[in-house]
Design an enzyme around this catalytic site. Structure first.
Site, PDB file in Angstrom:
ATOM      1  N   MET A 113      34.826  24.831  37.915  1.00 44.28           N
ATOM      2  CA  MET A 113      34.072  25.864  37.797  1.00 44.28           C
ATOM      3  C   MET A 113      32.813  25.924  38.627  1.00 44.28           C
ATOM      4  O   MET A 113      31.902  25.130  38.185  1.00 44.28           O
ATOM      5  CB  MET A 113      33.928  26.457  36.475  1.00 44.28           C
ATOM      6  CG  MET A 113      34.991  26.827  35.542  1.00 44.28           C
ATOM      7  SD  MET A 113      36.158  28.090  36.293  1.00 44.28           S
ATOM      8  CE  MET A 113      34.943  29.311  36.505  1.00 44.28           C
ATOM      9  N   GLY A 150      37.126  36.327  43.644  1.00 44.41           N
ATOM     10  CA  GLY A 150      37.362  37.532  43.235  1.00 44.41           C
ATOM     11  C   GLY A 150      36.634  38.714  43.721  1.00 44.41           C
ATOM     12  O   GLY A 150      37.122  39.422  44.655  1.00 44.41           O
ATOM     13  N   SER A 151      35.253  38.968  43.460  1.00 49.77           N
ATOM     14  CA  SER A 151      34.499  39.953  44.245  1.00 49.77           C
ATOM     15  C   SER A 151      34.422  39.767  45.662  1.00 49.77           C
ATOM     16  O   SER A 151      34.425  40.836  46.153  1.00 49.77           O
ATOM     17  CB  SER A 151      33.031  39.690  43.589  1.00 49.77           C
ATOM     18  OG  SER A 151      32.360  38.505  43.601  1.00 49.77           O
ATOM     19  N   ASP A 195      43.134  35.237  35.331  1.00 49.88           N
ATOM     20  CA  ASP A 195      42.015  34.947  34.419  1.00 49.88           C
ATOM     21  C   ASP A 195      41.866  35.433  32.950  1.00 49.88           C
ATOM     22  O   ASP A 195      41.732  36.751  32.823  1.00 49.88           O
ATOM     23  CB  ASP A 195      40.493  35.381  34.657  1.00 49.88           C
ATOM     24  CG  ASP A 195      40.207  34.471  36.245  1.00 49.88           C
ATOM     25  OD1 ASP A 195      40.112  33.358  36.288  1.00 49.88           O
ATOM     26  OD2 ASP A 195      40.038  35.299  37.266  1.00 49.88           O
ATOM     27  N   ASP A 197      36.342  27.733  41.711  1.00 56.19           N
ATOM     28  CA  ASP A 197      36.233  29.051  41.160  1.00 56.19           C
ATOM     29  C   ASP A 197      34.792  29.520  40.741  1.00 56.19           C
ATOM     30  O   ASP A 197      34.338  28.946  39.865  1.00 56.19           O
ATOM     31  CB  ASP A 197      37.312  28.995  39.843  1.00 56.19           C
ATOM     32  CG  ASP A 197      37.511  30.420  39.397  1.00 56.19           C
ATOM     33  OD1 ASP A 197      36.949  31.462  39.936  1.00 56.19           O
ATOM     34  OD2 ASP A 197      38.074  30.569  38.186  1.00 56.19           O
ATOM     35  N   GLY A 198      34.629  30.697  41.508  1.00 57.77           N
ATOM     36  CA  GLY A 198      33.237  31.257  40.989  1.00 57.77           C
ATOM     37  C   GLY A 198      32.363  31.359  42.137  1.00 57.77           C
ATOM     38  O   GLY A 198      31.898  30.327  42.655  1.00 57.77           O
ATOM     39  N   GLY A 199      31.882  32.336  42.623  1.00 55.05           N
ATOM     40  CA  GLY A 199      30.889  32.744  43.715  1.00 55.05           C
ATOM     41  C   GLY A 199      31.412  32.151  44.966  1.00 55.05           C
ATOM     42  O   GLY A 199      30.517  32.060  45.863  1.00 55.05           O
ATOM     43  N   HIS A 229      44.743  31.061  34.699  1.00 51.17           N
ATOM     44  CA  HIS A 229      43.338  30.267  34.403  1.00 51.17           C
ATOM     45  C   HIS A 229      43.234  30.756  32.982  1.00 51.17           C
ATOM     46  O   HIS A 229      42.709  31.886  32.585  1.00 51.17           O
ATOM     47  CB  HIS A 229      42.333  30.482  35.462  1.00 51.17           C
ATOM     48  CG  HIS A 229      41.058  30.115  34.841  1.00 51.17           C
ATOM     49  ND1 HIS A 229      39.575  30.576  35.471  1.00 51.17           N
ATOM     50  CD2 HIS A 229      40.670  28.808  34.157  1.00 51.17           C
ATOM     51  CE1 HIS A 229      38.809  29.762  35.061  1.00 51.17           C
ATOM     52  NE2 HIS A 229      39.437  28.788  34.083  1.00 51.17           N
ATOM     53  N   MET A 269      40.831  35.522  29.208  1.00 47.08           N
ATOM     54  CA  MET A 269      39.572  35.380  28.264  1.00 47.08           C
ATOM     55  C   MET A 269      39.780  35.676  26.940  1.00 47.08           C
ATOM     56  O   MET A 269      40.751  36.872  26.775  1.00 47.08           O
ATOM     57  CB  MET A 269      38.492  36.102  28.849  1.00 47.08           C
ATOM     58  CG  MET A 269      38.253  35.716  30.400  1.00 47.08           C
ATOM     59  SD  MET A 269      36.734  36.781  31.072  1.00 47.08           S
ATOM     60  CE  MET A 269      37.038  36.235  32.721  1.00 47.08           C
ATOM     61  N   HIS A 297      45.389  34.533  41.333  1.00 44.29           N
ATOM     62  CA  HIS A 297      44.727  33.933  40.115  1.00 44.29           C
ATOM     63  C   HIS A 297      44.589  34.880  39.183  1.00 44.29           C
ATOM     64  O   HIS A 297      44.048  36.006  39.417  1.00 44.29           O
ATOM     65  CB  HIS A 297      43.336  33.283  40.748  1.00 44.29           C
ATOM     66  CG  HIS A 297      42.646  32.391  39.940  1.00 44.29           C
ATOM     67  ND1 HIS A 297      42.846  31.147  39.405  1.00 44.29           N
ATOM     68  CD2 HIS A 297      41.336  32.740  38.931  1.00 44.29           C
ATOM     69  CE1 HIS A 297      41.719  30.757  38.864  1.00 44.29           C
ATOM     70  NE2 HIS A 297      41.048  32.017  38.382  1.00 44.29           N
ATOM     71  N   GLY A 319      33.857  33.373  32.475  1.00 41.32           N
ATOM     72  CA  GLY A 319      33.517  34.625  31.603  1.00 41.32           C
ATOM     73  C   GLY A 319      33.300  35.816  32.714  1.00 41.32           C
ATOM     74  O   GLY A 319      33.853  36.876  32.068  1.00 41.32           O
ATOM     75  N   PHE A 320      32.849  35.766  33.746  1.00 38.34           N
ATOM     76  CA  PHE A 320      32.479  37.075  34.456  1.00 38.34           C
ATOM     77  C   PHE A 320      32.645  36.626  35.905  1.00 38.34           C
ATOM     78  O   PHE A 320      32.407  35.652  36.586  1.00 38.34           O
ATOM     79  CB  PHE A 320      31.054  37.477  34.167  1.00 38.34           C
ATOM     80  CG  PHE A 320      30.898  37.788  32.590  1.00 38.34           C
ATOM     81  CD1 PHE A 320      31.178  39.109  32.102  1.00 38.34           C
ATOM     82  CD2 PHE A 320      30.519  36.681  31.800  1.00 38.34           C
ATOM     83  CE1 PHE A 320      31.010  39.385  30.925  1.00 38.34           C
ATOM     84  CE2 PHE A 320      30.220  37.269  30.358  1.00 38.34           C
ATOM     85  CZ  PHE A 320      30.468  38.444  29.860  1.00 38.34           C
ATOM     86  N   GLY A 321      33.195  37.764  36.682  1.00 38.06           N
ATOM     87  CA  GLY A 321      33.005  37.725  38.102  1.00 38.06           C
ATOM     88  C   GLY A 321      31.869  38.076  38.940  1.00 38.06           C
ATOM     89  O   GLY A 321      30.996  38.501  38.198  1.00 38.06           O
ATOM     90  N   GLY A 322      31.464  37.916  40.106  1.00 36.28           N
ATOM     91  CA  GLY A 322      30.425  38.432  40.590  1.00 36.28           C
ATOM     92  C   GLY A 322      29.131  37.652  40.373  1.00 36.28           C
ATOM     93  O   GLY A 322      28.005  38.203  40.889  1.00 36.28           O
ATOM     94  N   MET A 347      41.018  30.898  29.966  1.00 40.63           N
ATOM     95  CA  MET A 347      39.755  30.504  29.136  1.00 40.63           C
ATOM     96  C   MET A 347      39.750  31.035  27.674  1.00 40.63           C
ATOM     97  O   MET A 347      38.958  31.887  27.490  1.00 40.63           O
ATOM     98  CB  MET A 347      38.379  31.555  29.907  1.00 40.63           C
ATOM     99  CG  MET A 347      38.295  30.852  31.540  1.00 40.63           C
ATOM    100  SD  MET A 347      37.299  31.946  32.602  1.00 40.63           S
ATOM    101  CE  MET A 347      38.841  32.676  33.077  1.00 40.63           C
ATOM    102  N   SER A 407      41.314  36.339  42.853  1.00 36.47           N
ATOM    103  CA  SER A 407      41.213  36.522  41.322  1.00 36.47           C
ATOM    104  C   SER A 407      41.294  37.883  41.036  1.00 36.47           C
ATOM    105  O   SER A 407      40.693  38.803  41.662  1.00 36.47           O
ATOM    106  CB  SER A 407      40.085  35.924  40.540  1.00 36.47           C
ATOM    107  OG  SER A 407      39.818  36.381  39.585  1.00 36.47           O
TER     108      SER A 407
HETATM  109  C1  DX5 Z   1      35.205  33.421  36.005  1.00 36.92           C
HETATM  110  C2  DX5 Z   1      36.552  33.516  36.629  1.00 36.92           C
HETATM  111  C3  DX5 Z   1      36.692  33.807  38.104  1.00 36.92           C
HETATM  112  C4  DX5 Z   1      36.419  35.085  38.682  1.00 36.92           C
HETATM  113  C5  DX5 Z   1      35.380  34.874  39.905  1.00 36.92           C
HETATM  114  O1  DX5 Z   1      35.091  33.601  34.651  1.00 36.92           O
HETATM  115  O2  DX5 Z   1      37.244  32.155  36.256  1.00 36.92           O
HETATM  116  O3  DX5 Z   1      38.037  33.296  38.421  1.00 36.92           O
HETATM  117  O4  DX5 Z   1      37.099  35.975  38.803  1.00 36.92           O
HETATM  118  O5  DX5 Z   1      34.750  35.747  40.276  1.00 36.92           O
HETATM  119  P1  DX5 Z   1      34.003  35.731  41.748  1.00 36.92           P
HETATM  120  O6  DX5 Z   1      34.798  35.251  42.814  1.00 36.92           O
HETATM  121  O7  DX5 Z   1      33.630  36.964  41.700  1.00 36.92           O
HETATM  122  O8  DX5 Z   1      32.935  34.630  41.207  1.00 36.92           O
HETATM  123 ZN    ZN Z   2      39.354  31.715  37.257  1.00 36.83          ZN
END
Ligand code: DX5
Ligand code: ZN
Length: 214
Positions: free
Chosen positions: A135, A195-196, A33, A173-175, A64, A35, A31, A140-143, A66, A6
């Protein structure tokens, strides 16, 4: 395992080397994202940035959205050359029609569900889509930390897909990292978004490989 890094966690002040790394890597997709500050409480990037990214990136784009009313943007996503357009189930009262219109535009259709949306809500759409995106954090946020309950949802979705004529891939997707990725692989996921874990790594290509082998 297919891997979809991502871009949200990349260095937005210097995207070119990040994209060159993705091109060189064993990633299967990129990917993206999007928003809108309405469907989720954050704003990321939009079409001008994605257009520039699409000119450099050699990997298929996994978009993706959102955002509310994602169907308003089908032709713009198609014009990016995107392979997959993911819309949130929660943002589409006429989901079946949106899926049809994404297909008519020549893209693969993905349906995304939030952490509190049950897999059972997909029963009447799962045979019509190419991908379901689960999800494993609130969008909404990475990490953010991985919601462990997501593993159960992947297992439930795998069983639903295998019991129907659906050919849908399961994306999560996520964590996602090497630990949670292994749990998701065991539960039946096909594609991991990260992502992170990728962009925060000392060696991002090795981080991608550590998911690809799962
Ligand atoms: C969050 C995004 C993800 C995000 C994941 O809303 O949809 O794609 O980048 O980030 P990580 O992998 O850091 O959880
Ligand atoms: Zn995403």
């Amino acid at each position: 395992m297919k891997v979809s890094p991502s871009l949200l966690s990349a260095n937005f002040a210097n995207l070119l080397p990040e994209l060159e790394m993705i091109n060189r890597s064993n990633a299967d997709y990129l990917h993206l994202d999007v928003m809108d500050g309405v469907f989720v409480s954050n704003i990321s990037f939009g079409f001008p940035v994605m257009k520039a990214v699409s000119k450099v990136c050699t990997k298929p784009l996994d978009v993706h959205l959102m955002i509310v009313e994602p169907d308003k943007w089908i032709s713009q996503v198609r014009d990016l050359g995107a392979e997959i357009m993911n819309v949130h189930q929660e943002a589409c009262p006429h989901l079946h029609s949106v899926v049809q219109r994404i297909h008519n535009a020549g893209m693969k259709a993905g349906v995304t569900i939030n952490p509190a949306t049950p897999v059972a809500t997909l029963v009447d759409i799962v045979e019509d889509v190419d991908l379901i995106l689960i999800m494993s954090v609130n969008p909404g946020f990475g990490g953010q930390p991985f919601i462990e309950h997501s593993v159960k949802k992947v297992r439930e979705l795998r069983a639903l897909i295998d019991s129907t004529d659906s050919h849908a891939l399961i994306e999560v997707d996520g964590g996602v990292n090497d630990r949670t990725g292994a749990l998701l692989a065991e539960a039946g996921a096909d594609i991991l978004v990260a992502g992170s874990y990728v962009f925060g790594a000392e060696n991002p290509e090795a981080a991608i490989d550590s998911l690809a082998v799962l």
